[in-house]
Design a protein around this motif. Structure first.
Motif, mmCIF file in Angstrom:
data_model
loop_
_atom_site.group_PDB
_atom_site.id
_atom_site.type_symbol
_atom_site.label_atom_id
_atom_site.label_comp_id
_atom_site.label_asym_id
_atom_site.label_seq_id
_atom_site.Cartn_x
_atom_site.Cartn_y
_atom_site.Cartn_z
ATOM 1 N N LEU A 158 38.367 54.051 -24.311
ATOM 2 C CA LEU A 158 38.426 52.684 -23.913
ATOM 3 C C LEU A 158 38.827 52.688 -22.653
ATOM 4 N N THR A 159 38.484 51.643 -21.777
ATOM 5 C CA THR A 159 38.874 51.302 -20.335
ATOM 6 C C THR A 159 39.055 49.665 -20.418
ATOM 7 N N LEU A 160 40.000 49.206 -19.427
ATOM 8 C CA LEU A 160 40.176 48.047 -19.341
ATOM 9 C C LEU A 160 39.078 47.451 -18.814
ATOM 10 N N ARG A 161 38.222 47.990 -18.157
ATOM 11 C CA ARG A 161 37.005 47.111 -17.853
ATOM 12 C C ARG A 161 36.086 46.785 -18.985
ATOM 13 N N GLN A 162 36.090 47.685 -19.678
ATOM 14 C CA GLN A 162 35.365 47.274 -21.104
ATOM 15 C C GLN A 162 35.929 46.246 -21.991
ATOM 16 N N LEU A 163 37.483 46.040 -22.007
ATOM 17 C CA LEU A 163 37.952 44.920 -22.794
ATOM 18 C C LEU A 163 37.832 43.948 -22.053
ATOM 19 N N ARG A 164 37.921 43.752 -20.768
ATOM 20 C CA ARG A 164 37.594 42.582 -20.054
ATOM 21 C C ARG A 164 36.128 41.938 -20.205
ATOM 22 N N TYR A 165 35.510 42.988 -20.054
ATOM 23 C CA TYR A 165 33.862 42.491 -20.320
ATOM 24 C C TYR A 165 33.662 41.979 -21.603
ATOM 25 N N PHE A 166 34.442 42.594 -22.609
ATOM 26 C CA PHE A 166 34.223 42.166 -24.175
ATOM 27 C C PHE A 166 34.847 40.687 -24.266
ATOM 28 N N GLU A 167 35.862 40.386 -23.551
ATOM 29 C CA GLU A 167 36.747 39.191 -23.638
ATOM 30 C C GLU A 167 35.735 38.304 -23.157
ATOM 31 N N SER A 168 35.083 38.210 -21.974
ATOM 32 C CA SER A 168 34.414 37.404 -21.296
ATOM 33 C C SER A 168 33.295 37.193 -22.361
ATOM 34 N N LEU A 169 32.362 38.039 -22.889
ATOM 35 C CA LEU A 169 31.392 37.756 -23.791
ATOM 36 C C LEU A 169 31.952 37.477 -25.047
ATOM 37 N N SER A 170 32.960 37.734 -25.721
ATOM 38 C CA SER A 170 33.322 37.090 -26.882
ATOM 39 C C SER A 170 33.696 35.587 -26.713
ATOM 40 N N GLU A 171 34.091 35.195 -25.516
ATOM 41 C CA GLU A 171 34.222 33.801 -25.113
ATOM 42 C C GLU A 171 33.064 32.903 -24.889
ATOM 43 N N THR A 172 32.294 33.449 -24.176
ATOM 44 C CA THR A 172 30.835 32.612 -23.761
ATOM 45 C C THR A 172 29.854 32.938 -24.842
ATOM 46 N N LEU A 173 29.718 34.090 -25.617
ATOM 47 C CA LEU A 173 28.585 34.359 -26.345
ATOM 48 C C LEU A 173 27.322 34.339 -25.940
ATOM 49 N N HIS A 174 27.436 34.656 -24.540
ATOM 50 C CA HIS A 174 25.843 34.422 -23.783
ATOM 51 C C HIS A 174 26.118 35.616 -22.632
ATOM 52 N N PHE A 175 25.105 36.558 -22.752
ATOM 53 C CA PHE A 175 25.092 37.625 -21.774
ATOM 54 C C PHE A 175 25.102 37.099 -20.291
ATOM 55 N N GLY A 176 24.260 36.152 -20.103
ATOM 56 C CA GLY A 176 24.183 35.634 -18.623
ATOM 57 C C GLY A 176 25.233 35.169 -18.078
ATOM 58 N N GLN A 177 25.990 34.101 -19.050
ATOM 59 C CA GLN A 177 27.133 33.359 -18.385
ATOM 60 C C GLN A 177 28.297 34.396 -18.408
ATOM 61 N N ALA A 178 28.592 35.101 -19.290
ATOM 62 C CA ALA A 178 29.558 36.150 -19.030
ATOM 63 C C ALA A 178 29.359 37.155 -17.873
ATOM 64 N N ALA A 179 27.954 37.525 -17.792
ATOM 65 C CA ALA A 179 27.913 38.391 -16.365
ATOM 66 C C ALA A 179 28.227 37.663 -15.367
ATOM 67 N N ARG A 180 27.772 36.327 -15.013
ATOM 68 C CA ARG A 180 28.351 35.273 -13.970
ATOM 69 C C ARG A 180 29.764 35.152 -13.674
ATOM 70 N N ARG A 181 30.428 35.049 -14.938
ATOM 71 C CA ARG A 181 31.735 34.939 -14.912
ATOM 72 C C ARG A 181 32.533 36.245 -14.287
ATOM 73 N N LEU A 182 31.903 37.222 -14.529
ATOM 74 C CA LEU A 182 32.490 38.536 -14.227
ATOM 75 C C LEU A 182 32.052 39.083 -12.584
ATOM 76 N N ASN A 183 30.943 38.423 -12.435
ATOM 77 C CA ASN A 183 30.392 38.698 -11.154
ATOM 78 C C ASN A 183 29.770 39.945 -11.203
ATOM 79 N N ILE A 184 28.942 40.449 -12.251
ATOM 80 C CA ILE A 184 28.418 41.578 -12.356
ATOM 81 C C ILE A 184 26.934 41.361 -12.919
ATOM 82 N N SER A 185 25.905 42.162 -12.827
ATOM 83 C CA SER A 185 24.796 42.028 -13.506
ATOM 84 C C SER A 185 24.688 41.997 -14.973
#
Length: 321
Positions: free
Chosen positions: A2-29
């Protein structure tokens, strides 16, 4: 692994429940996010999200992972905060939660003073009811919360701020019929109007009502103290108002604020933060500034704070929050 990056990505997606919104929040594709989530699910050997045409949701395993990830990332953020200022007070980012019945009266002065005294500090503010703010503090979304004692959550420490006594707000035209200072027994014949459920000010009023066995209570849909004050001015009833709000709300006119006789009902304000945080010095300084902005006495709350701190103490004396 596990990496911190993965945990942060998971956190963002679990909060937004939307891949597009989570990606924009994280500033990634979005593909980059999907790849990291796939790796995380492969590590656990199970799906953490259920994908449907209508959207995504957490699986039961995902819910369990979410709770742990929030705790882990909260600890990581506390560690990161240790190095931001290198011993300097109030630099970097500070996310403050404030109960809704206090925020409008504290924030103007506090934010102006923070900007003047600590220009290297970036402040974020969240106003809400106590329960929601406490959840956000626990999971690391907030660094500290201005609320009222007692604080009954494990892993949370408090710095006492001040005693905030209550006044009885009555319509200006009716003030003459109510003796001042007000005895609690006088409320038995009054129509007490309240904020909607979930607001701490409602609970404070109900504490007084239980003392006098008040029965004529009314909830008129008000979600802010300012709205409640206009209802009082319109003759719909009376309500309890903390001293911190009196000066501001008096400007609207149409209301008389009557003091209570001793012992005066009050709430005891405190600054809550995670015990694991390394920013105690920051919070002590912030507490000093909050006291100065409110101009209220610290003495009464200090007497109940057991050395100026309570940590998850469910046995604390009941107080309005």
């Amino acid at each position: 692994m596990l990496t911190l990056r993965q945990l942060r990505y998971f956190e963002s997606l679990s909060e937004t429940l939307h891949f597009g919104q989570a990606a924009r929040r994280l500033n990634i594709s979005q593909p980059a996010l999907s790849a990291q989530i796939a790796q995380l699910e492969a590590h656990f050997g199970t799906a953490l999200f259920e994908r449907r045409s209508s959207g995504i949701s957490l699986t039961p395993e995902g819910e369990r992972v979410k709770r742990r990830v929030r705790r882990i990332l909260a600890e990581v953020r506390d560690l990161e905060a240790l190095s931001e200022g290198q011993g300097e007070l109030l630099v970097g980012q500070l996310r403050i939660g404030i109960i809704a019945s206090l925020a409008p009266y504290l924030l103007p002065g506090l934010l102006a003073e923070l900007a003047r005294s600590y220009p290297r500090l970036s402040v974020g503010v969240r106003e809400n009811v106590t329960a929601i703010l406490a959840d956000e503090l626990a999971r690391g979304d907030l660094d500290c919360v201005v609320q009222a004692l007692p604080v009954e959550r494990k892993g949370v420490s408090t710095i006492p701020l001040c005693e905030d006594p209550f006044f009885l707000a009555v319509p200006e035209a009716e003030a003459g019929r109510i003796p001042s200072p007000v005895a609690p027994s006088q409320l038995e014949s009054e129509r007490l109007i309240l904020l909607e459920e979930g607001h701490c000010l409602r609970d404070q009023a109900l504490d007084v009502c239980r003392i006098v066995e008040q029965r004529d209570l009314a909830t008129l849909g008000a979600t802010s103290l300012t709205t409640l004050m206009r209802m009082v001015a319109g003759g719909l009833g009376v309500t309890l108002v903390p001293k911190s709000a009196v000066e501001t709300e008096a400007r609207g006119g149409g209301i008389r604020f009557l003091p209570f006789e001793a012992p005066v009902p009050s709430r005891r304000l405190a600054l809550a933060f995670r015990s694991s945080s390394g920013r105690r010095s920051d919070f002590e300084r912030l507490a000093e500034m909050i006291r100065a902005c409110l101009g209220l006495s610290e003495a009464a709350v200090s007497e109940t704070a057991a050395g100026h701190e309570k940590t998850g103490d469910a046995s604390a004396p009941p107080a309005s929050d």
